[in-house]
Scaffold this active site. Structure first.
Site, mmCIF file in Angstrom:
data_model
loop_
_atom_site.group_PDB
_atom_site.id
_atom_site.type_symbol
_atom_site.label_atom_id
_atom_site.label_comp_id
_atom_site.label_asym_id
_atom_site.label_seq_id
_atom_site.Cartn_x
_atom_site.Cartn_y
_atom_site.Cartn_z
ATOM 1 N N HIS A 199 28.207 -25.641 -14.182
ATOM 2 C CA HIS A 199 29.062 -27.763 -14.275
ATOM 3 C C HIS A 199 30.470 -27.280 -13.884
ATOM 4 O O HIS A 199 30.868 -26.685 -14.753
ATOM 5 C CB HIS A 199 27.768 -27.686 -15.157
ATOM 6 C CG HIS A 199 27.441 -28.750 -15.401
ATOM 7 N ND1 HIS A 199 26.020 -27.735 -16.858
ATOM 8 C CD2 HIS A 199 26.534 -29.269 -14.924
ATOM 9 C CE1 HIS A 199 25.173 -28.327 -16.460
ATOM 10 N NE2 HIS A 199 25.028 -29.314 -15.450
ATOM 11 N N GLU B 52 32.509 -26.563 -17.080
ATOM 12 C CA GLU B 52 32.473 -25.522 -17.988
ATOM 13 C C GLU B 52 33.214 -24.484 -17.716
ATOM 14 O O GLU B 52 32.546 -22.877 -17.962
ATOM 15 C CB GLU B 52 30.717 -25.053 -18.409
ATOM 16 C CG GLU B 52 30.480 -26.457 -18.845
ATOM 17 C CD GLU B 52 29.133 -26.326 -18.942
ATOM 18 O OE1 GLU B 52 28.454 -26.051 -18.237
ATOM 19 O OE2 GLU B 52 28.129 -27.860 -19.025
ATOM 20 N N HIS C 234 26.878 -21.911 -19.703
ATOM 21 C CA HIS C 234 27.373 -23.173 -19.880
ATOM 22 C C HIS C 234 28.085 -22.721 -20.684
ATOM 23 O O HIS C 234 28.390 -21.870 -22.120
ATOM 24 C CB HIS C 234 26.078 -23.962 -20.405
ATOM 25 C CG HIS C 234 25.564 -24.307 -19.009
ATOM 26 N ND1 HIS C 234 25.242 -25.376 -17.976
ATOM 27 C CD2 HIS C 234 24.112 -23.980 -18.034
ATOM 28 C CE1 HIS C 234 24.573 -25.173 -17.172
ATOM 29 N NE2 HIS C 234 23.812 -24.156 -16.940
ATOM 30 N N GLU D 191 24.322 -21.626 -24.307
ATOM 31 C CA GLU D 191 25.773 -23.001 -24.169
ATOM 32 C C GLU D 191 26.991 -22.352 -25.242
ATOM 33 O O GLU D 191 26.650 -21.849 -26.555
ATOM 34 C CB GLU D 191 25.787 -23.758 -25.086
ATOM 35 C CG GLU D 191 24.022 -24.490 -24.524
ATOM 36 C CD GLU D 191 25.076 -25.527 -23.344
ATOM 37 O OE1 GLU D 191 26.151 -25.797 -23.050
ATOM 38 O OE2 GLU D 191 24.163 -26.679 -22.153
#
Ligand code: NO5
Ligand code: CA
Ligand code: ZN
Length: 434
Positions: A176, A179, A311, A384
């Site tokens: 992404h 990120e 991420h 994350e």
């Protein structure tokens, strides 16, 4: 204000769009239509109300990206129409202030974030790493992005020129675009695994006994686009055009070829933040990284045994599956689930993240996480990273947090490497499976 966006504002935007579309030649009829007008640019919203994974899945189905999950609220990135749709579900939708600006004309991170590496700076780091450590680090290309940027990989192991019979471990970063901290995580790992070789005993053992693949940026076009004019764009997808639409980009993490588009965890609309692409692996970045992973099947056996896909944000450790709320089922036995969960919890013990199954957040389909397990039987996680909420800077924390928030994952990464020879050891079933 708790603004449900007014109909008037929406109508104005639609009008602008029609004009822009008409002015740009008679090419591509655009069923979903949004032309590249700033009125349709996505914004960030706090959505108060949802407190179950089912409700969050419903929100994701509007085409908004769910960026943050709290007990009874979420933060989304959404185009104005998508924000309206979320409000239409009965939630209170409040716009959040946008990411920082640095004035027009910039082609790099803003000066206050200059420690982040753009693509050219990342390339320099990779080239210098392999030049300084030629015995243990080698640069490989797995292909190129839609716009032609090299999809770099670094292999790290002692006597790197030889393909050893050692467990292989994969680290992927930056699917992404926005990120960016995940690219810094790759830079950290490159430094840790080379500079600390020969001095840190755990690093030394892992470099001597595993073959480690680091892919520091799976979406270089998106990442460069996100920083291309001095104000962060909150860009998520790649930069591949879509036939019949003005909307650009595929969500790489919905484009993998396992249960693609199966379960309401992605969108068929190019204007969605979670557009899954025209077909599985339609994004060149996904197809070439998948080809690379498939190329590690040697003598019928996948050499890669464990992986992390990095991420931001949320401070979470997620394991498969994302496409179903169920823990076990076809392709996921109780022991396989428990191994994922136990190793996930073990890693969370050192970095303080929250360990959980991916679908505890909301349903996703076509993710690398599900594909690596479902198709390749690689034990794997989505990390994350920092922050835990938008208060910590969301996708754009200041560069001063980079050293702390990348080194925070040192032990977790070493733990994963340590179990890569037999992940089942973490549930004491080494004898049964390895
Ligand atoms: C990820 C995970 C849920 C896999 C995704 O916010 S993120 O986009 N980084 N979350 O939705 O792909
Ligand atoms: Ca090998
Ligand atoms: Zn992400």
């Amino acid at each position: 204000m708790h603004a449900r966006r007014s109909l008037a504002a929406t109508a104005t935007a639609a009008l602008l769009l029609t004009t822009a579309a008409a002015g740009t030649a008679a090419a591509s009829p655009a069923p979903d239509s949004p032309a590249p007008a700033s009125a349709e640019a996505p914004g960030r919203y706090l959505v108060a109300g949802p407190d179950t994974a089912e409700e969050r899945t419903e929100i994701a189905a509007t085409g908004a990206a769910v960026d943050e999950v709290n007990e009874d609220s979420v933060v989304v990135t959404a185009a104005p129409g998508q924000a309206d749709a979320v409000a239409g579900l009965g939630h209170e939708v409040t716009p959040l202030p946008g990411p920082g600006q640095d004035g027009p004309g910039a082609l790099d991170f803003p000066p206050s974030d200059s420690d982040y590496h753009d693509y050219a700076e990342l390339t320099d780091v990779v080239d210098k790493t392999v030049a300084d450590h030629p015995d243990i680090a080698a640069k490989v290309s797995v292909g190129s992005s839609h716009e032609g940027r090299d999809l770099m990989a670094v292999k790290i192991t002692s006597d790197v020129a030889t393909d050893h019979d050692r467990p292989e471990v994969l680290f992927t970063h930056s699917q992404h675009a926005r990120e960016h901290l995940t690219v810094e995580m790759a830079v950290y790992l490159l430094g840790m695994l080379t500079d600390d070789y020969g001095t840190d005993p755990r690093v030394t053992e892992m470099v001597d006994t595993r073959e480690i693949w680091i892919l520091p940026n799976l979406n270089p076009d998106g990442a460069e686009h996100d920083i291309s004019d001095g104000s962060y764009k909150s860009w998520r997808k790649n930069r591949q055009p879509n036939q019949g639409s003005w909307s650009v980009g595929t969500d790489l993490n919905r484009n993998w070829d396992y249960n693609w588009g199966c379960c309401g965890g992605s969108s068929s609309s190019p204007s969605s933040q979670t557009y899954r692409g025209a077909s599985p692996e339609s994004a060149p970045e996904v197809r070439q990284v998948a080809d690379f992973v498939r190329s590690r099947v040697v003598g019928g056996e996948q050499q890669i045994t464990a992986a992390i896909d990095f991420h931001t944000y949320g401070e979470l450790i997620l394991w498969p599956y994302g496409y179903t709320y169920d823990e076990t089922g076809p392709g996921m036995s109780r022991d396989e689930y428990d191994t994922h969960a136990e190793l996930g919890r073990l890693m969370a013990g050192s970095n303080g993240y929250t360990p959980q199954q991916s679908s505890d957040l909301y349903i996703t389909d076509g993710t690398i996480n599900d594909w690596l397990w479902g198709e390749q039987r690689i034990f794997n996680y989505t990390f994350e990273m920092y922050p835990s909420s938008h208060w910590g800077g969301g996708f754009y924390p200041g560069d001063e947090i980079i050293p702390r928030e990348t080194s925070r994952n040192r032990e977790a990464v070493l733990d994963l490497l340590g179990y890569a020879d037999c992940p089942y050891r973490v549930i004491d079933k080494e004898d049964e499976y390895c």
